[in-house]
Design a protein around this motif. Structure first.
Motif, PDB file in Angstrom:
ATOM      1  N   ALA A  90      21.064  49.872  73.121  1.00  0.00           N
ATOM      2  CA  ALA A  90      22.577  49.162  72.692  1.00  0.00           C
ATOM      3  C   ALA A  90      22.764  48.127  73.313  1.00  0.00           C
ATOM      4  N   ALA A  91      22.290  47.961  74.778  1.00  0.00           N
ATOM      5  CA  ALA A  91      22.586  46.609  75.222  1.00  0.00           C
ATOM      6  C   ALA A  91      21.582  45.581  74.597  1.00  0.00           C
ATOM      7  N   LEU A  92      20.572  46.071  74.276  1.00  0.00           N
ATOM      8  CA  LEU A  92      19.340  45.169  73.815  1.00  0.00           C
ATOM      9  C   LEU A  92      19.670  44.692  72.276  1.00  0.00           C
ATOM     10  N   ASP A 136      22.093  34.956  71.835  1.00  0.00           N
ATOM     11  CA  ASP A 136      21.135  33.632  71.773  1.00  0.00           C
ATOM     12  C   ASP A 136      19.917  34.280  71.822  1.00  0.00           C
ATOM     13  N   PHE A 137      19.635  35.639  72.407  1.00  0.00           N
ATOM     14  CA  PHE A 137      18.297  35.979  72.838  1.00  0.00           C
ATOM     15  C   PHE A 137      17.597  36.827  71.653  1.00  0.00           C
ATOM     16  N   ARG A 138      17.603  36.454  70.518  1.00  0.00           N
ATOM     17  CA  ARG A 138      17.152  37.226  69.460  1.00  0.00           C
ATOM     18  C   ARG A 138      15.471  37.162  69.854  1.00  0.00           C
ATOM     19  N   ALA A 139      15.135  35.913  70.128  1.00  0.00           N
ATOM     20  CA  ALA A 139      13.548  35.862  70.136  1.00  0.00           C
ATOM     21  C   ALA A 139      12.796  36.589  71.202  1.00  0.00           C
ATOM     22  N   ASN A 140      13.716  36.979  72.203  1.00  0.00           N
ATOM     23  CA  ASN A 140      13.315  37.570  73.587  1.00  0.00           C
ATOM     24  C   ASN A 140      13.093  38.810  73.286  1.00  0.00           C
ATOM     25  N   VAL A 141      14.294  39.566  72.440  1.00  0.00           N
ATOM     26  CA  VAL A 141      14.211  40.824  72.151  1.00  0.00           C
ATOM     27  C   VAL A 141      12.911  41.240  70.996  1.00  0.00           C
ATOM     28  N   MET A 142      12.898  40.412  70.087  1.00  0.00           N
ATOM     29  CA  MET A 142      11.715  40.399  69.111  1.00  0.00           C
ATOM     30  C   MET A 142      10.473  40.599  69.823  1.00  0.00           C
ATOM     31  N   GLN A 143      10.393  39.707  70.957  1.00  0.00           N
ATOM     32  CA  GLN A 143       8.892  39.706  71.331  1.00  0.00           C
ATOM     33  C   GLN A 143       8.546  40.806  72.466  1.00  0.00           C
ATOM     34  N   MET A 144       9.710  41.695  72.695  1.00  0.00           N
ATOM     35  CA  MET A 144       9.429  42.592  73.759  1.00  0.00           C
ATOM     36  C   MET A 144       8.248  43.603  73.478  1.00  0.00           C
ATOM     37  N   PRO A 145       7.493  44.257  74.186  1.00  0.00           N
ATOM     38  CA  PRO A 145       6.205  44.998  73.879  1.00  0.00           C
ATOM     39  C   PRO A 145       6.749  46.451  73.730  1.00  0.00           C
ATOM     40  N   ALA A 146       7.669  46.676  72.635  1.00  0.00           N
ATOM     41  CA  ALA A 146       8.321  48.169  72.592  1.00  0.00           C
ATOM     42  C   ALA A 146       7.283  48.843  72.326  1.00  0.00           C
ATOM     43  N   VAL A 147       6.368  49.171  71.545  1.00  0.00           N
ATOM     44  CA  VAL A 147       5.508  50.360  71.450  1.00  0.00           C
ATOM     45  C   VAL A 147       4.781  50.565  72.924  1.00  0.00           C
ATOM     46  N   ALA A 148       4.430  49.505  73.463  1.00  0.00           N
ATOM     47  CA  ALA A 148       3.571  49.743  74.786  1.00  0.00           C
ATOM     48  C   ALA A 148       4.671  50.297  75.707  1.00  0.00           C
ATOM     49  N   LEU A 149       5.998  50.016  75.783  1.00  0.00           N
ATOM     50  CA  LEU A 149       6.782  50.535  76.784  1.00  0.00           C
ATOM     51  C   LEU A 149       7.164  51.997  76.457  1.00  0.00           C
ATOM     52  N   CYS A 150       7.124  52.439  74.881  1.00  0.00           N
ATOM     53  CA  CYS A 150       7.165  53.696  74.576  1.00  0.00           C
ATOM     54  C   CYS A 150       6.101  54.403  75.150  1.00  0.00           C
ATOM     55  N   ALA A 198      10.986  53.214  71.761  1.00  0.00           N
ATOM     56  CA  ALA A 198      11.089  53.577  70.312  1.00  0.00           C
ATOM     57  C   ALA A 198      12.218  53.043  69.824  1.00  0.00           C
ATOM     58  N   GLY A 199      13.356  53.033  70.419  1.00  0.00           N
ATOM     59  CA  GLY A 199      14.563  52.204  69.781  1.00  0.00           C
ATOM     60  C   GLY A 199      14.183  50.943  69.493  1.00  0.00           C
ATOM     61  N   ILE A 200      13.767  50.167  70.408  1.00  0.00           N
ATOM     62  CA  ILE A 200      13.604  48.827  70.423  1.00  0.00           C
ATOM     63  C   ILE A 200      12.495  48.631  69.147  1.00  0.00           C
ATOM     64  N   ALA A 201      11.686  49.453  69.179  1.00  0.00           N
ATOM     65  CA  ALA A 201      10.599  49.292  68.038  1.00  0.00           C
ATOM     66  C   ALA A 201      11.065  49.401  66.635  1.00  0.00           C
ATOM     67  N   VAL A 202      11.942  50.332  66.441  1.00  0.00           N
ATOM     68  CA  VAL A 202      13.056  50.691  65.264  1.00  0.00           C
ATOM     69  C   VAL A 202      13.719  49.417  64.930  1.00  0.00           C
ATOM     70  N   VAL A 203      14.441  48.883  65.971  1.00  0.00           N
ATOM     71  CA  VAL A 203      15.196  47.617  65.763  1.00  0.00           C
ATOM     72  C   VAL A 203      14.278  46.556  65.183  1.00  0.00           C
ATOM     73  N   GLN A 204      13.464  46.292  66.082  1.00  0.00           N
ATOM     74  CA  GLN A 204      12.447  45.217  65.527  1.00  0.00           C
ATOM     75  C   GLN A 204      11.888  45.206  64.245  1.00  0.00           C
ATOM     76  N   ALA A 205      11.542  46.549  63.695  1.00  0.00           N
ATOM     77  CA  ALA A 205      11.001  46.497  62.420  1.00  0.00           C
ATOM     78  C   ALA A 205      12.308  46.243  61.420  1.00  0.00           C
TER      79      ALA A 205
END
Lengths: 131, 470
Positions: free
Chosen positions: A45-47, A54-68, A114-121
């Protein structure tokens, strides 16, 4: 996506609070309501909020699947390692730090990833469709 | 701790899925990993199977917490029977998937998750864990449906329907769990048997019954043909083998806990069979015909649950293997797209073997199962029971109808000579493997049936004693 000044300004204040509360849930989850799953959801939710600021680029570049993956691996390890010591699957040791915390951190990372990966997609799709 | 063996059928697919996720950038590697993981899964199940058969049921307590409070995995003879079918079916699907070109890189990961969820659902003795396992399976299924198939709009349409329906079903499942915990005060199956539900028994039976009947496609199967139509061959084959049968397994467990309402299940099953047969004859495409055959076989299993328990196990085992085989075999034609089935031509030997399998003719496994079911029904009709006679006629008629419809398909596929459909080597290998298994069940019927008769489904006391130790 509309990014008003109000959203951008409040995000900076709200996101740290959400993260701290997530950490609180994570640590307290063993004996009280909360736990890795809820903490992970709060993290997502925070992400998502950061995504609107202003942090869209940072969130989009996070290694989401690796974290998962790392999260799931950690969780599976806490389950499987006791087997090698002749204990049941998922047996926990309670010393200074309980291994349930390790388990919860794993769950948290998995849910968060997993959540970030979904949001990124979704956001990635939208950007492609918009351009 | 020999009992640790019980959790491996659930852990191995999870670890394999994790590895497939890590290496998803190279689909070949990912498919190789899942194939290897699936072979290990078969090995684990084999070891577990022999252990259970020789030394009796195994119980494993998660984290060392004893039964009514902790989550417990129980490998009794019944669970192991289903588990071996799951392992065989999933392994051959991965053999096929290894050779499939152009599959999505997510496919092996999600397929493996489905296998892990299914194994967990079969082994668990905890209702809430059962729910979690079903959810794990369902989420992977949603993802597979969304990733699969060519036409985006159509795909979303189908997926959405399936998602909404199953979300509603999950909600009902959750409500049922709430009612169970509120009234009986436990979530453990064995403990629930011991405590008993009193007058709440019918409420619980109705709620859980609807939940699992929808999953098993028993009576509530309107969603099924739609959902199967958009899937790729391997995924459809795995679904055909696993999904509805796991629902049925849960239904049997519910029956074990609160007793089976035989006549209800029997009539619902007969209705399902009749509806399936009617639907099947309307279908023009091969995939449509196969989808309705799943509904019919769910009905057959329901009928076996109602009146012939020894037939149930053999029927479930051979049907899981047979349906996967049929989907792999005919899926190649159905999906080698837009070739009209009338003009396709493919491996005649395999096609006619497929007809023998689906129609329940010797020397394959389904013949034994069907014979057991019909004999069971005939025995019951001796008392002049009209209901049993109707059930018998419907069951026999339906198996003839299935045979007839597949003969029509096979005639088109083998006697016309226009276009040859190429069948990939790995798919062919998978089909042959499944045929060998079916042949083994058919030829070793003696042993399989003897074993199936030793597994008493509804003996709740044995289960309670195994799990709670009292």
């Amino acid at each position: 996506m509309s990014e008003t000044t109000i959203v951008r300004t409040t995000t900076v204040f709200v996101v740290p609070i959400i993260f701290v509360f997530a950490m609180h849930l994570l640590v307290h989850g063993h004996n009280a309501p909360g736990g890795g799953f809820v903490a992970g959801l709060l993290g997502v939710a925070a992400l998502v909020l950061l995504l609107f600021a202003d942090f869209r680029a940072n969130v989009m570049q996070m290694p989401a699947v690796a974290l998962c993956c790392a999260g799931v691996a950690l969780t599976v390890c806490t389950g499987v390692v006791p087997i090698f010591f002749g204990k049941s699957f998922l047996t926990h040791v309670h010393g200074i730090v309980s291994t349930t915390l390790v388990f919860d951190i794993g769950v948290c990372a998995a849910v968060c990833g997993a959540g970030i990966a979904v949001v990124q997609a979704f956001v990635g799709d939208e950007e492609q469709g918009g351009s | 701790m020999a009992s640790v063996l019980v959790v491996f059928p659930m852990i191995v697919p999870l670890v394999a899925a994790l590895c497939a996720l890590v290496w998803r950038a190279q689909p070949r590697v990912a498919h190789g990993i899942t194939l290897a993981g699936s072979v290990v899964h078969v090995g684990c199940v084999g070891v577990l199977c022999t252990s259970v058969l020789t030394r009796g049921p195994l119980v494993h307590q998660f984290g060392g917490w004893a039964a009514p409070f902790g989550i417990v995995y129980v490998a009794d003879a019944f669970a192991v029977f289903f588990l071996s079918a799951i392992a065989i079916v999933s392994c051959t699907v991965f053999v096929h998937a290894f050779g499939a070109r152009g599959a999505s890189s997510w496919e092996p990961f999600f397929l493996m998750i489905v296998v892990g969820g299914a194994s967990g659902a079969v082994l668990t003795s905890d209702f809430f864990h059962l729910f979690v396992c079903f959810e794990v399976m369902l989420i992977a299924v949603y993802a597979l449906m969304a990733v699969q198939s060519v036409h985006a709009r159509e795909r979303m349409d189908r997926t959405m329907r399936y998602v909404v329906l199953n979300a509603a079903n999950s909600l009902l499942f959750l409500l049922a769990l709430g009612v169970l915990y509120g009234t009986v005060g436990t979530l453990n199956m064995a403990h629930a048997i011991e405590v008993g539900a009193g007058s709440w028994r019918y409420v619980l039976l109705a709620m859980f019954g609807v939940v699992f009947a929808l999953k098993a496609g028993l009576g509530l199967a309107f969603w099924l043909p739609q959902a199967y139509a958009g899937l790729s061959i391997g995924v459809a084959a795995l679904f055909a083998g696993l999904m509805t049968k796991i629902g049925l397994y849960a239904l049997v467990r519910i029956g074990m806990v609160w007793g089976i309402e035989t006549s209800w299940i029997g009539w619902i099953a007969v209705a399902a069979i009749a509806g399936g047969v009617l639907g099947m004859f309307v279908q023009r495409t091969i995939s449509g015909i196969l989808a309705y055959q799943i509904i019919i076989s769910s009905g057959m299993l329901g009928l076996a649950l109602a009146c012939a328990h020894d037939a149930l196990l053999v029927l479930a085992l051979s049907d899981m293997v047979a349906k996967t085989m049929l989907f792999l075999l005919f899926g190649t034609v159905a999906r080698s797209d837009r070739i009209r089935a009338e003009h396709a031509r493919m491996a005649p030997m395999l096609v006619w073997c497929g007809v023998l399998v689906a129609g329940g003719l010797p020397p394959f496994g389904p013949f034994v199962a069907k014979a057991l079911l019909l004999f069971g029904l005939v025995e019951r009709t001796d008392g002049g029971d009209v209901a049993m006679r109707i059930w018998l006629i419907v069951a026999a008629g339906a198996s003839l109808a299935v045979l007839l419809s597949l003969i029509r398909v096979a005639m088109r596929l083998t006697w016309s000579s226009d276009q040859r459909v190429h069948m990939p080597v790995w798919t062919r290998l998978a089909v042959v493997l499944l045929l060998v298994v079916l042949c083994g069940i058919g030829l070793g019927a003696d042993r399989v049936v003897t074993y199936a008769r030793t597994v008493v489904l509804s003996d709740a006391h044995v289960y309670v004693k195994t799990v709670l130790g009292r």
